[in-house]
Structure formats: structure tokens, C-alpha cells
Design an enzyme around this catalytic site. Structure first.
Site, PDB file in Angstrom:
ATOM      1  N   HIS A 126       1.157   0.856 -12.889  1.00  0.00           N
ATOM      2  CA  HIS A 126       1.990  -0.413 -13.787  1.00  0.00           C
ATOM      3  C   HIS A 126       3.353   0.330 -13.242  1.00  0.00           C
ATOM      4  CE1 HIS A 126       2.476  -4.411 -15.235  1.00  0.00           C
ATOM      5  NE2 HIS A 126       3.992  -3.975 -15.780  1.00  0.00           N
ATOM      6  N   GLY A 185       0.566  -1.216  -0.073  1.00  0.00           N
ATOM      7  CA  GLY A 185      -0.210   0.062   0.015  1.00  0.00           C
ATOM      8  C   GLY A 185       0.486   1.750  -0.215  1.00  0.00           C
ATOM      9  N   GLU A 239       9.881   4.888  -6.412  1.00  0.00           N
ATOM     10  CA  GLU A 239       9.573   6.679  -5.570  1.00  0.00           C
ATOM     11  C   GLU A 239       8.961   7.455  -6.760  1.00  0.00           C
ATOM     12  OE1 GLU A 239      13.421   8.856  -5.898  1.00  0.00           O
ATOM     13  OE2 GLU A 239      14.149   7.124  -4.540  1.00  0.00           O
ATOM     14  N   VAL A 268      -4.928  -7.492 -19.123  1.00  0.00           N
ATOM     15  CA  VAL A 268      -4.243  -6.922 -18.348  1.00  0.00           C
ATOM     16  C   VAL A 268      -3.177  -6.145 -18.782  1.00  0.00           C
ATOM     17  CG1 VAL A 268      -2.285  -8.179 -16.852  1.00  0.00           C
ATOM     18  CG2 VAL A 268      -4.566  -9.323 -17.699  1.00  0.00           C
ATOM     19  N   ARG A 295     -15.989 -16.115  -8.352  1.00  0.00           N
ATOM     20  CA  ARG A 295     -15.488 -14.869  -9.154  1.00  0.00           C
ATOM     21  C   ARG A 295     -16.489 -13.696  -8.763  1.00  0.00           C
ATOM     22  NH1 ARG A 295     -11.677 -14.166 -14.405  1.00  0.00           N
ATOM     23  NH2 ARG A 295     -10.841 -12.251 -14.086  1.00  0.00           N
TER      24      ARG A 295
HETATM   25  C1  GRF Z   1       3.545  -1.180  -7.173  1.00  0.00           C
HETATM   26  O1  GRF Z   1       4.555  -1.166  -7.997  1.00  0.00           O
HETATM   27  C2  GRF Z   1       2.490  -0.974  -8.713  1.00  0.00           C
HETATM   28  O2  GRF Z   1       2.663  -0.324  -9.736  1.00  0.00           O
HETATM   29  C3  GRF Z   1       2.268  -2.408  -8.737  1.00  0.00           C
HETATM   30  O3  GRF Z   1       2.198  -3.140  -7.801  1.00  0.00           O
HETATM   31  C4  GRF Z   1       2.832  -2.390  -6.445  1.00  0.00           C
HETATM   32  C5  GRF Z   1       2.054  -1.902  -5.751  1.00  0.00           C
HETATM   33  O4  GRF Z   1       2.953  -1.227  -4.027  1.00  0.00           O
HETATM   34  N1  GRF Z   1       0.745  -2.717  -9.330  1.00  0.00           N
HETATM   35  P1  GRF Z   1       2.266  -0.809  -3.188  1.00  0.00           P
HETATM   36  O5  GRF Z   1       1.477  -1.595  -2.218  1.00  0.00           O
HETATM   37  O6  GRF Z   1       1.668   0.749  -3.960  1.00  0.00           O
HETATM   38  O7  GRF Z   1       3.149  -0.567  -2.493  1.00  0.00           O
END
Ligand code: GRF
Length: 226
Positions: free
Chosen positions: A110, A14, A173, A145, A66
């Protein structure tokens, strides 16, 4: 100021949720009204609780299939009157039916420059491919996806001694700068979905190009000239 109501869906750490929460001060055009996790032990739930945002677990294992799981998720999101849904490390693939109920209103982040390197184990594959740049993308969710109109991207260099963890941290970051920015753009209507593309306000692009590549900073910091 009218603020759009956003629910954030997580499955794990998160950290992107945390940056969205931090960004969503009263003068931000979006308000995080709910956090939903599909697993009860997602560490990220604490970020919601700490900020006083209602959190809920909609556990796939509590639902027969689902369709039942998605119905529960859907009713939770409607109940809290979410207008937009931000996926932030949400590890379930949503069905076309679920996505159709939120036309152009579900965003995802992503950790690559889509459409390159869709799917899991992104950074491993980036290193194996030997590309010089990677980055992250915030896009509108479509049924395939990691597919859908791109809202914003940040470029991050791949450096010679990078390991998966080092590269992942550098990309993360940039993710933390990018997601609030992308949400700001859509919430203010400066970025608008037009079919399969997102159109950006032309003036904004001319005056603030760095807005669209907030990861660019890393290039100066990481690669010497000469
Ligand atoms: C991130 O790298 C995001 O791009 C990918 O999953 C990861 C989640 O990280 N979809 P976080 O839970 O927000 O720290």
C-alpha cells in the site's frame, strides 16, 4: 535451496509485479509461479508473459457473484500450488472467508505508511493533510481494507512542490525496493507473523537497519541541509 511458490495478483500496470519477477532469480528464496489478473486487459499481464511465467485471467464479470469469483480464484491458486499470494495493485477486496483459507500467507503493498492513509487516492490525501513524510507498507492481509501486520515500511519525504504524480512516482520507487525485500524476509522466516504483529529477526535489524527503510535514501537526495 527450497523456494516458496508465490502467485501474484494484479489488476493494472503491474510495476510491482515486474520488480518481484526481476528479484526472483534462482538464488531468491521465492519463485513467482503464476500471475493472475481480475481483468483481461491489465497491462501488467505482459510482464508475466515476457518472463515466461504462466498468466491467467479470472474475470469477475464471468462469475455470477463474488463467492463464485473467489472460488475460481481459489481453485486457480491451489491448482498452481501457490504457497503465498502477493497482491500487487489488485483492486478487489477479498472476503474474510477467502483470506482465512490462506492464513497469514497473503501480502499486500500500500502506498502509505499504514495505518495512516488507508484506502484509495492516498497521495491526494497525503498532500491535503500537509504531512512531511509518507511512504509505503508491505503487510499481511486481514479482512479490513489495508489492514494487517506490517512486514516492512519505507519512508519517503513529501517535498514543497510535490504534485500527486511526482509524489506517487517517488513512493513507487520505494515500493519497488520494498516489496522484494519484504517477500525475502517472510520467505526466509526472518520476518514471522506473531498474532497481530510481524517479528523481525533481531540480529538482522541491528546489522542492517536500512533494510527496513529502503526509502530513506530519498531524504538525503531531496532535502538540503543548512
Ligand atoms: C501501487 O502503488 C500499490 O502500492 C497499490 O497499487 C499500485 C499498483 O501499482 N496497491 P503497480 O500496478 O504495481 O504498478
Amino acid at each position: 535451496m527450497e523456494r516458496v511458490r508465490v502467485a501474484v495478483l494484479i489488476s493494472g500496470r503491474g510495476s510491482n509485479l515486474q520488480t518481484l519477477i526481476r528479484a526472483a532469480r534462482p538464488d531468491f528464496p521465492a519463485e513467482i509461479v503464476h500471475v493472475v489478473s481480475d481483468t483481461p486487459d491489465a497491462p501488467g499481464l505482459a510482464h508475466g508473459r515476457d518472463a515466461g511465467i504462466p498468466v491467467r485471467v479470472v474475470d469477475r464479470r464471468d462469475h455470477a457473484n463474488r463467492a463464485a469469483f473467489e472460488a475460481a480464484l481459489e481453485s486457480c491458486l491451489r491448482e498452481v500450488e501457490a504457497e503465498w499470494v502477493c497482491l500487487a495493485g489488485f483492486m478487489r477486496v477479498l472476503t474474510a472467508d477467502f483470506i482465512a483459507a490462506w492464513p497469514d500467507k497473503i501480502l499486500n503493498i500500500h502506498p502509505s505508511l499504514l495505518p495512516a492513509f488507508k484506502g484509495l487516492h492516498t497521495h491526494e490525501r497525503v498532500l491535503a493533510a500537509g504531512v512531511r513524510f509518507t511512504g509505503c507498507t508491505v503487510h499481511v492481509v486481514r479482512p479490513a481494507v489495508d489492514d494487517g501486520p506490517v512486514i516492512a515500511q519505507a519512508v519517503v519525504p513529501v517535498l514543497p512542490d510535490d504534485t500527486v504524480d511526482v509524489l506517487a512516482a517517488r513512493v513507487l520507487e520505494a515500493e519497488h525496493r520494498l516489496y522484494p525485500l519484504a517477500l525475502h524476509l517472510v520467505a526466509t522466516g526472518k520476518a514471522r507473523v506473531m498474532g497481530d504483529r510481524v517479528e523481525i529477526n533481531r540480529d538482522l535489524f541491528a546489522t542492517s537497519p536500512a533494510l527496513f527503510n529502503p526509502g530513506g535514501k530519498g531524504i538525503e537526495g531531496g532535502v538540503g541541509g543548512g
